[in-house]
Design a protein around this motif. Sequence first.
Motif, PDB file in Angstrom:
ATOM      1  N   GLN A   1       0.841  -1.190   0.000  1.00 39.42           N
ATOM      2  CA  GLN A   1       0.000   0.000   0.000  1.00 39.42           C
ATOM      3  C   GLN A   1       0.878   1.243   0.000  1.00 39.42           C
ATOM      4  OE1 GLN A   1      -3.295  -0.465  -0.183  1.00 39.42           O
ATOM      5  NE2 GLN A   1      -3.059  -2.684   0.035  1.00 39.42           N
ATOM      6  N   LYS A   2       0.473   2.236  -0.776  1.00 42.25           N
ATOM      7  CA  LYS A   2       1.184   3.529  -0.816  1.00 42.25           C
ATOM      8  C   LYS A   2       0.213   4.607  -0.351  1.00 42.25           C
ATOM      9  CE  LYS A   2       5.001   5.749  -2.428  1.00 42.25           C
ATOM     10  NZ  LYS A   2       5.267   5.832  -3.879  1.00 42.25           N
ATOM     11  N   TYR A   3       0.613   5.365   0.656  1.00 40.62           N
ATOM     12  CA  TYR A   3      -0.253   6.378   1.246  1.00 40.62           C
ATOM     13  C   TYR A   3       0.345   7.772   1.057  1.00 40.62           C
ATOM     14  CZ  TYR A   3      -1.901   2.149   3.644  1.00 40.62           C
ATOM     15  OH  TYR A   3      -2.362   0.892   3.927  1.00 40.62           O
ATOM     16  N   SER A   4      -0.333   8.753   1.654  1.00 38.23           N
ATOM     17  CA  SER A   4       0.162  10.123   1.571  1.00 38.23           C
ATOM     18  C   SER A   4       1.445  10.281   2.377  1.00 38.23           C
ATOM     19  CB  SER A   4      -0.893  11.101   2.099  1.00 38.23           C
ATOM     20  OG  SER A   4      -1.267  10.775   3.422  1.00 38.23           O
ATOM     21  N   TYR A   5       2.163  11.355   2.108  1.00 38.29           N
ATOM     22  CA  TYR A   5       3.427  11.676   2.760  1.00 38.29           C
ATOM     23  C   TYR A   5       4.494  10.620   2.482  1.00 38.29           C
ATOM     24  CZ  TYR A   5       0.568  15.025   5.317  1.00 38.29           C
ATOM     25  OH  TYR A   5      -0.290  16.038   5.637  1.00 38.29           O
ATOM     26  N   GLY A   6       4.330   9.821   1.416  1.00 41.05           N
ATOM     27  CA  GLY A   6       5.343   8.848   1.043  1.00 41.05           C
ATOM     28  C   GLY A   6       5.391   7.617   1.903  1.00 41.05           C
ATOM     29  N   VAL A   7       4.396   7.394   2.764  1.00 41.05           N
ATOM     30  CA  VAL A   7       4.363   6.204   3.611  1.00 41.05           C
ATOM     31  C   VAL A   7       3.904   5.009   2.778  1.00 41.05           C
ATOM     32  CG1 VAL A   7       3.278   5.117   5.610  1.00 41.05           C
ATOM     33  CG2 VAL A   7       3.946   7.524   5.705  1.00 41.05           C
TER      34      VAL A   7
END
Length: 649
Positions: free
Chosen positions: A188-194
Amino acid sequence: MDLCVLFVFIIYLSYHKTYSGLPPHLRKYARGPNVCVEQEVYGTRERFFTQCVGRYLRTICERPTMFKFECCSGFEKVRGKQGCTGIKPLKNLVETLQDLELTEFSNVIGQSGVEDQLANQGAYTVFAPSEDAIQQLSIPEQQALLSRTADGTPNVFYHVAPGRLNFTGFKKNSDYVTLYKDEKISVQKYSYGVATVNCARVTKANEMATNGIVHVIDKVLSPLDNQRDLAEKVFGDDQFSQFQLALFVADMVKTLKNKQHLTVFAPTNQAFAKLPNDMLDRILQDSETAKKVIEHHIVKGVYCSDSVIIALGLKTLDGTRLLFRCKRSGKYIGNAKLEQMDIVGRNGVIHAIDNVLIPDSVKTVVDMADDLDINDLVNYARNANLTGSLTDGEDYTLLAPTDKAFKKLPAGYRAALRTQPLAVGKLLEYHKLKGKITSNDMIGNHSLYHGDNATISAKIQVNVFRNGNVVVGGAKVEKSDTYCKSGVVHTIDKVLIPEEGSIMDTIITDPNLSTLRLAIEKAGLSEMLTKPYGQFTMIAPTNRAFKSLGSWEKKAFEKLTPGELKEFLERHIINRMVLKCGFSPNSVYSIKSRQGDSVIFTQTRSGSVHINKKYRVQHREEIMANNGVLYKINNILKCSCEPRIRSRR
């Protein structure tokens, strides 16, 4: 000279783009190429790396961050040079793991007998657990990591995927096959590069090797995560026994079994124990209620606990939104705290929470009293033994006065509501409308009806203004479209009291408007202003206004024929209700009268209304009637139809 200026400008833009993510006092430490920043969350061991100088976050989960600077992957310092200009030669995956000081995982690779394959074959992507992740394993878990399946496949291969999977190519809800019996991992790829892998956060990405890529993660992956779906995970955990029963009642077990990429916020048994008995019974016995509650706990998409480092809104299966927050005290969804996080299944993730999230659609108005600030309304109904009218029956629309609205009522009327059930009953009936009426159904200059079986025949007028305000019966709608079990609720800023008299009745009973009354009767406008359920605004000149006319102006007024007088009076009548909440202080609201000349309304910050910018209305609140609203002024509006007649004050 121009070329020199252009060159300097390009250098400035490049520098500004690279380091603008950092505050000015930190940029000097990151000067030069290939410098990466590590943000460490104060008071924890959480670290966030960037591929280059990334976005500056002052806080993560309400905790301040500290910064460290180091050379980016594959680069090293060169003495006397800014930044990291030295390029390290690439090594194979095994050597790269050793250079990253991942000793524990390197030992696992060696003891599993796959060191030669990872050193000489590929290309592979290795998701390598950190030192802390492996050290925190129990002895059985360490043994499981080192073991093999019956066909000889090493469990450590669940951390290895074929091909080069670059961090920049990660997307939300992506599944990748591993070398472990072709079992998949969820990336999974989330906001802020997490980014996460089976909810293990990628703490350091894109460590290049000759035969692949290494990504460092903060947890050890288990092949068991992918062998059971979410339904099996829930029904295999005793802390969710009440949630299991609700799933059966709602007939939603198949949803957790078959749908892909879901996040389930599962209340524990202790969470269900906090519910009032009547609500608990409805959830565990009524299928419709159970389904709405269960859907309110399920979100499309996989949101691991690390997906949120500040806050984000999640849309549930029932169409509502919940705020997923990271606070100093923990992770929260709505008003529930995540007690156990990241229970990974084949088709999503489960988080155990300490409160049941009740959607508005299953709450009664009584349940929502605190949220909507309508406690006074509910208390009056409770004292009169009339709460059933708010909780039972067919769908209805409730125009609910807020607690502040009740405080505006005269003390005598409030006392009557406390002691006279009949008065409360009439009040509730007037504020209830048959059927679900949403804000989209409220059209300006139209009326709302109570239904065929209602004992109240009065209609409620609707007005819509340019500033976005919707007004019903002279009360501004403060919060619209709150759905509840029995219908929809709109909170309003006034208590609606049926107006029994018309504008003409108000004029007849007011001795200060006697001259206006005679003029209206002479002009033949009495019937129009008496007819109920109109939408008029009457600018009513007082007797004082007529007395202010000069002697020749009075004679001119008295000589007007009925037709001329009608046109002159229509200068003071508007075919629409104009209310104070329709125009904000210091704004100008202009509208044409029935005669054709414009009438200008303004409002001061103190709430006083002025007509045509200079004639002050003689009362603070609008005088409401069953066919409109009336404003009294001590002046006569100048009319283009009779320029001879005008007030001298």
